[in-house]
Scaffold this motif. Structure first.
Motif: not given
Length: 124
Positions: A51, A56, A59, A61, A72
């Motif tokens: 993040v 933030g 993000t 993954y 988060s």
């Protein structure tokens, strides 16, 4: 200097959910990009999620967790979270949180500060 302490690991069954937390010391928490990595026995450290600094807004993954994990941050609490759903046996690893003096990063080398890790074990 930032110190990171992970918590929330444990033993769960496949299909269950688990939430990890990483509490940070220091007054400049919001200025750091944050990430989670993991390392299983005999394997290299793997990127899980990241993040961006401040709010933030960005993000990202790893492919193996996309759609199941959510990262988060709460700057007021100096904490970053990793919500893990639909856990699989292959998610078993030590999970590390990391903080880096950058906007955003996907590579371990971009993070200067690391926690001690928390074990997550998923039984099938």
């Amino acid at each position: 200097q930032v110190q990171l302490v992970e918590s929330g690991g444990g033993l769960v069954q496949a299909g269950a959910s688990l939430s990890l937390s990483c509490a940070a010391s220091g007054r400049t928490f919001s200025s750091y990009a944050l990430a989670w990595f993991r390392q299983a026995p005999g394997k290299e450290r793997e990127f899980v999620a990241a993040v961006s600094r401040e709010g933030g807004s960005v993000t990202y993954y790893g492919d193996s967790v996309k759609g199941r994990f959510t990262i988060s941050r709460d700057n007021a609490k100096n904490t970053v979270y990793l919500r893990m759903n639909s856990l699989k046996s292959e998610d078993t690893a030590v999970y590390y949180c990391a903080a880096g003096d950058t906007f955003f990063g996907l590579k371990a080398a971009q993070y200067e500060h690391w926690g001690q890790g928390t074990q997550v074990t998923v039984s099938s």
